[in-house]
Scaffold this active site. Structure first.
Site, PDB file in Angstrom:
ATOM      1  N   HIS A 139     -79.615 124.511  60.781  1.00 24.14           N
ATOM      2  CA  HIS A 139     -79.575 125.908  60.898  1.00 24.14           C
ATOM      3  C   HIS A 139     -79.227 127.785  61.615  1.00 24.14           C
ATOM      4  CE1 HIS A 139     -82.762 125.905  63.615  1.00 24.14           C
ATOM      5  NE2 HIS A 139     -82.326 126.700  64.262  1.00 24.14           N
ATOM      6  N   ASP A 140     -78.989 127.058  62.948  1.00 22.85           N
ATOM      7  CA  ASP A 140     -78.338 127.462  63.557  1.00 22.85           C
ATOM      8  C   ASP A 140     -76.603 127.332  63.442  1.00 22.85           C
ATOM      9  OD1 ASP A 140     -79.442 129.735  64.741  1.00 22.85           O
ATOM     10  OD2 ASP A 140     -80.848 128.651  66.163  1.00 22.85           O
TER      11      ASP A 140
ATOM     12  N   LYS B 137     -73.571 129.600  64.739  1.00 24.29           N
ATOM     13  CA  LYS B 137     -73.581 129.672  66.733  1.00 24.29           C
ATOM     14  C   LYS B 137     -72.330 129.159  66.899  1.00 24.29           C
ATOM     15  CE  LYS B 137     -78.449 130.353  67.979  1.00 24.29           C
ATOM     16  NZ  LYS B 137     -79.408 130.155  68.247  1.00 24.29           N
TER      17      LYS B 137
ATOM     18  N   HIS C  63     -73.740 134.939  62.633  1.00 22.64           N
ATOM     19  CA  HIS C  63     -74.524 133.390  62.674  1.00 22.64           C
ATOM     20  C   HIS C  63     -74.455 132.885  61.714  1.00 22.64           C
ATOM     21  CE1 HIS C  63     -78.905 133.502  63.642  1.00 22.64           C
ATOM     22  NE2 HIS C  63     -78.437 132.512  63.048  1.00 22.64           N
TER      23      HIS C  63
ATOM     24  N   HIS D 224     -82.432 132.040  57.131  1.00 22.23           N
ATOM     25  CA  HIS D 224     -83.835 131.367  57.743  1.00 22.23           C
ATOM     26  C   HIS D 224     -83.512 132.711  58.940  1.00 22.23           C
ATOM     27  CE1 HIS D 224     -79.913 131.323  61.032  1.00 22.23           C
ATOM     28  NE2 HIS D 224     -80.520 130.675  61.645  1.00 22.23           N
ATOM     29  N   HIS D 225     -82.915 133.528  58.628  1.00 21.17           N
ATOM     30  CA  HIS D 225     -83.409 135.255  59.865  1.00 21.17           C
ATOM     31  C   HIS D 225     -84.182 135.826  58.472  1.00 21.17           C
ATOM     32  CE1 HIS D 225     -82.571 133.472  63.917  1.00 21.17           C
ATOM     33  NE2 HIS D 225     -82.005 133.459  63.420  1.00 21.17           N
TER      34      HIS D 225
ATOM     35  N   ASP E 138     -88.414 127.326  63.178  1.00 21.23           N
ATOM     36  CA  ASP E 138     -87.380 127.709  63.872  1.00 21.23           C
ATOM     37  C   ASP E 138     -88.183 128.952  65.118  1.00 21.23           C
ATOM     38  OD1 ASP E 138     -85.245 128.392  65.634  1.00 21.23           O
ATOM     39  OD2 ASP E 138     -84.779 130.240  64.362  1.00 21.23           O
TER      40      ASP E 138
HETATM   41  P1  C2E Z   1     -82.986 131.202  69.051  1.00 20.63           P
HETATM   42  O1  C2E Z   1     -82.875 131.328  70.381  1.00 20.63           O
HETATM   43  O2  C2E Z   1     -82.799 129.791  68.781  1.00 20.63           O
HETATM   44  O3  C2E Z   1     -84.629 132.246  68.514  1.00 20.63           O
HETATM   45  C1  C2E Z   1     -84.402 132.190  67.214  1.00 20.63           C
HETATM   46  C2  C2E Z   1     -85.545 132.884  66.860  1.00 20.63           C
HETATM   47  O4  C2E Z   1     -86.791 132.875  67.363  1.00 20.63           O
HETATM   48  C3  C2E Z   1     -85.477 134.666  67.000  1.00 20.63           C
HETATM   49  O5  C2E Z   1     -84.439 135.172  65.971  1.00 20.63           O
HETATM   50  C4  C2E Z   1     -86.484 135.491  67.151  1.00 20.63           C
HETATM   51  O6  C2E Z   1     -86.796 135.942  65.755  1.00 20.63           O
HETATM   52  C5  C2E Z   1     -87.318 134.645  66.821  1.00 20.63           C
HETATM   53  N1  C2E Z   1     -87.777 135.112  69.443  1.00 20.63           N
HETATM   54  C6  C2E Z   1     -86.928 134.112  70.070  1.00 20.63           C
HETATM   55  N2  C2E Z   1     -86.988 134.325  71.185  1.00 20.63           N
HETATM   56  C7  C2E Z   1     -87.292 135.537  70.918  1.00 20.63           C
HETATM   57  C8  C2E Z   1     -88.451 136.819  71.948  1.00 20.63           C
HETATM   58  O7  C2E Z   1     -88.546 136.746  73.065  1.00 20.63           O
HETATM   59  N3  C2E Z   1     -89.095 136.888  71.246  1.00 20.63           N
HETATM   60  C9  C2E Z   1     -89.281 137.374  69.905  1.00 20.63           C
HETATM   61  N4  C2E Z   1     -89.954 138.544  69.643  1.00 20.63           N
HETATM   62  N5  C2E Z   1     -88.581 136.462  69.074  1.00 20.63           N
HETATM   63  C10 C2E Z   1     -88.107 135.632  69.348  1.00 20.63           C
HETATM   64  P2  C2E Z   1     -83.347 136.755  66.588  1.00 20.63           P
HETATM   65  O8  C2E Z   1     -83.930 137.821  67.540  1.00 20.63           O
HETATM   66  O9  C2E Z   1     -82.730 136.934  64.735  1.00 20.63           O
HETATM   67  O10 C2E Z   1     -82.340 135.727  67.547  1.00 20.63           O
HETATM   68  C11 C2E Z   1     -81.522 134.489  66.302  1.00 20.63           C
HETATM   69  C12 C2E Z   1     -80.785 134.321  68.394  1.00 20.63           C
HETATM   70  O11 C2E Z   1     -79.750 135.008  68.104  1.00 20.63           O
HETATM   71  C13 C2E Z   1     -81.810 133.470  68.964  1.00 20.63           C
HETATM   72  O12 C2E Z   1     -81.463 132.296  68.430  1.00 20.63           O
HETATM   73  C14 C2E Z   1     -80.771 133.660  70.180  1.00 20.63           C
HETATM   74  O13 C2E Z   1     -79.620 132.169  70.328  1.00 20.63           O
HETATM   75  C15 C2E Z   1     -79.971 134.738  69.920  1.00 20.63           C
HETATM   76  N6  C2E Z   1     -80.492 136.247  71.193  1.00 20.63           N
HETATM   77  C16 C2E Z   1     -81.476 136.732  70.152  1.00 20.63           C
HETATM   78  N7  C2E Z   1     -82.031 137.875  71.473  1.00 20.63           N
HETATM   79  C17 C2E Z   1     -81.475 136.701  72.256  1.00 20.63           C
HETATM   80  C18 C2E Z   1     -81.414 137.831  73.675  1.00 20.63           C
HETATM   81  O14 C2E Z   1     -81.731 138.876  74.251  1.00 20.63           O
HETATM   82  N8  C2E Z   1     -80.274 137.296  74.639  1.00 20.63           N
HETATM   83  C19 C2E Z   1     -78.770 136.467  74.130  1.00 20.63           C
HETATM   84  N9  C2E Z   1     -78.451 135.479  75.331  1.00 20.63           N
HETATM   85  N10 C2E Z   1     -79.057 135.747  72.679  1.00 20.63           N
HETATM   86  C20 C2E Z   1     -80.005 136.519  71.813  1.00 20.63           C
HETATM   87 FE    FE Z   2     -80.343 131.748  63.626  1.00 23.49          FE
HETATM   88 FE    FE Z   3     -83.059 127.215  66.134  1.00 23.29          FE
END
Ligand code: C2E
Ligand code: FE
Ligand code: FE
Ligand code: SIN
Ligand code: SIN
Ligand code: SIN
Length: 367
Positions: free
Chosen positions: A224-225, A228, A253, A279-280, A308
Site C-alpha cells: 500500500h505504501d 512513499k 503517495h 488505503h487512506h 495498516d
Molecule cells: P504511517 O506512519 O504508515 O501511518 C499510516 C496511518 O496510520 C496514518 O495515515 C494514520 O491514519 C494512522 N496513524 C499513524 N500514526 C498515527 C497517530 O499518531 N495518530 C493517529 N490518529 N493516526 C496515526 P496518515 O495520517 O494519512 O499518514 C500517512 C503517512 O504519512 C504515514 O504513514 C506517515 O508515513 C506519514 N506521516 C503522517 N503524519 C506524519 C508526521 O507527523 N510526521 C512524519 N514524518 N510523517 C507523517
Molecule cells: Fe499510506
Molecule cells: Fe503503512
C-alpha cells in the site's frame, strides 16, 4: 479388461479428494496423470501443458523422465492440440505424426495412444491428456469417453493451477520490489509488511471473501505504501510533525503508488494498485485522495486501512512512539463507521487474540 462405470466414478472421486488440497502445480499435474492412467488402464499418462509464449508444449509428468519440451505442433499430441480433437491411435509406430524422438529419449516403446485436448473456461486450449500403452489390447471408444470425463475436471484444475503459478511469479516480483523500496526509502521494517499481510488475511477471511481473493489481498496489501518511494526524504523521514504543506505532499503517495503499480498488467499487481490508491480513504468520505465513501471504497482498500492503521499505531515511527493497546482499541471504537468500515472494526475486535499473536510473532527488533 476395461474399467466399468462404477469403478470409474470411484477413481475420479478418489483423485478429486487427493487433488483438491494441493497447491503445487507439479504435484497437481502428477496426480492428474496418475488418475488418467488408472482410468484408461494404461501404462502411462502424460499431462501436457501448452506454452504459447515459447510455441511449445511441455510435460513434467513422465514417470521418471525429466521435463520434456516439444514444439507446439509436433508429434501426435501436437496434432491433437493443433486440431483441437481427441485421438485414438492403435498403431503408433506406423503413424506419420509420431515423434519417435520422445521414445528414443526415454527408452520406451509406445504401442498405442489416446489423446484428449483440454480447454480452459474461455475455450482456449491449455494442454492435453495423453495415455499410452493400454494394459491389454487396444484403446476403444469407452476408454475415450471415461477419460474425457476426467479431462474436463483436469482442465479446470490445470487452469486454476496455471493462474496460481502466474500469481506466484508476481508475488516474487512484488516482494522483491517492495523490500527494496522499503529498505531504500523508509525506516519501516520488513516485519511491518508481514504483519499487514497477516492482518489483511484474517479480516478478509472473516469478512467472507473467497480464498482466491484473500490470497490476492494478502500479497497486495503490504504494497500500500509503495508510493512513499517518491516522497522527498526530508518529508518522509521528518522526525516530527508535518506542516500542512508537507502533509499535502505526503498524501500524494497514494496516487504515486497507484501509478507505479497500475503499469503492470498482472492481476495481483492490479489489486495492489487499488490498495495503494484507496488505503487512506475513509468510510465517512473524509479520506484522501478521492474522498470515496462507504462501499465506494474497494473492500481491499477498506481492509488494508484497518490493517495498516492498527499496525502503524502499534509501532514506533520517526514522528511518534508506539501507542499502548488500550489507546489503539479506543481509537478503533471511536472511528467505527467514521474512518473505518464498522463491520471490519467488529471483526478486528472479535479476532483480537489472533491479531496480537501475529504482532508478537513478527515483532520489530528495536522497539
Ligand atoms: P504511517 O506512519 O504508515 O501511518 C499510516 C496511518 O496510520 C496514518 O495515515 C494514520 O491514519 C494512522 N496513524 C499513524 N500514526 C498515527 C497517530 O499518531 N495518530 C493517529 N490518529 N493516526 C496515526 P496518515 O495520517 O494519512 O499518514 C500517512 C503517512 O504519512 C504515514 O504513514 C506517515 O508515513 C506519514 N506521516 C503522517 N503524519 C506524519 C508526521 O507527523 N510526521 C512524519 N514524518 N510523517 C507523517
Ligand atoms: Fe499510506
Ligand atoms: Fe503503512
Ligand atoms: C507424440 O505424441 O508423438 C510424442 C509424445 C510421446 O510419445 O510421448
Ligand atoms: C500530519 O501531521 O502530517 C498528519 C496529520 C493527520 O494524520 O491528519
Ligand atoms: C486476481 O488477480 O486474482 C484478481 C484480483 C483482483 O480482484 O483484481
Amino acid at each position: 479388461m476395461n474399467n466399468n462405470a462404477e469403478k470409474i466414478v470411484e477413481i475420479i472421486f478418489e483423485y478429486i479428494t487427493k487433488i483438491q488440497p494441493l497447491r503445487e502445480y507439479e504435484e497437481i499435474l502428477m496426480e492428474l496423470s496418475y488418475m488418467g492412467r488408472s482410468l484408461a488402464n494404461a501404462d502411462r499418462c502424460t499431462v501436457w501443458v501448452v506454452d504459447t509464449k515459447n510455441s511449445e508444449i511441455w510435460s513434467k509428468v513422465s514417470h521418471g523422465i525429466d521435463t520434456i519440451h516439444i514444439p507446439m505442433s509436433s508429434g501426435i499430441v501436437g496434432q491433437a492440440i493443433e486440431n483441437k480433437t481427441q485421438m485414438i491411435i492403435n498403431d503408433v509406430q506406423k503413424n506419420e505424426n509420431f515423434n519417435a524422438e520422445v521414445d528414443k529419449k526415454s527408452g520406451y516403446e509406445t504401442r498405442n495412444m489416446m489423446v484428449i485436448p483440454m480447454f480452459n473456461r474461455h475455450n482456449v486450449i491449455i494442454g492435453a491428456f495423453q495415455v499410452i500403452n493400454k494394459k491389454e489390447g487396444d484403446f476403444n471408444d469407452a476408454d475415450l469417453k471415461y477419460l474425457m470425463l476426467a479431462a474436463s475436471y483436469s482442465a479446470e484444475t490445470l487452469d486454476a493451477a496455471i493462474l496460481a503459478d502466474e500469481n506466484d511469479q508476481t508475488q516474487k516480483e512484488m516482494i522483491f520490489l517492495m523490500s527494496e523500496a522499503v529498505e531504500k526509502r523508509s525506516k519501516e521494517t520488513g516485519n511491518h509488511i508481514k504483519r499487514v499481510a497477516a492482518y489483511s488475511r484474517i479480516l478478509s477471511t472473516a469478512y467472507g471473501l473467497s480464498e482466491e481473493e484473500t490470497y490476492t489481498l494478502e500479497f497486495a496489501s503490504p504494497m500500500h505504501d509503495i508510493g512513499k518511494i517518491g516522497i522527498p526524504d526530508a518529508i518522509l523521514n521528518k522526525p516530527g510533525k508535518h506542516t500542512v504543506e508537507e502533509f499535502e505532499i505526503m498524501k500524494t503517495h497514494a496516487l504515486l503508488g497507484y501509478e507505479i503499480l497500475s503499469a503492470s498488467p498482472r492481476g495481483m499487481l492490479k489489486a495492489a494498485a487499488i490498495v495503494a490508491y484507496e488505503h487512506h480513504e475513509r468510510y465517512n468520505g473524509k479520506g484522501y485522495p478521492l474522498g470515496l465513501k462507504g462501499e465506494e471504497i474497494h473492500i481491499y482498500g477498506r481492509i488494508t486501512a484497518v490493517a495498516d492503521v492498527f499496525d502503524a499505531l502499534g509501532s514506533d515511527r520517526c514522528y511518534k512512539k508506539a501507542w499502548p493497546l488500550e489507546k489503539i482499541l479506543e481509537l478503533f471504537k471511536e472511528e467505527r463507521g467514521e474512518h473505518f468500515d464498522p463491520i471490519l472494526v467488529d471483526l478486528l475486535m472479535e479476532n483480537l487474540d489472533t491479531f496480537l499473536e501475529i504482532r508478537d510473532k513478527f515483532k520489530d527488533s528495536i522497539q
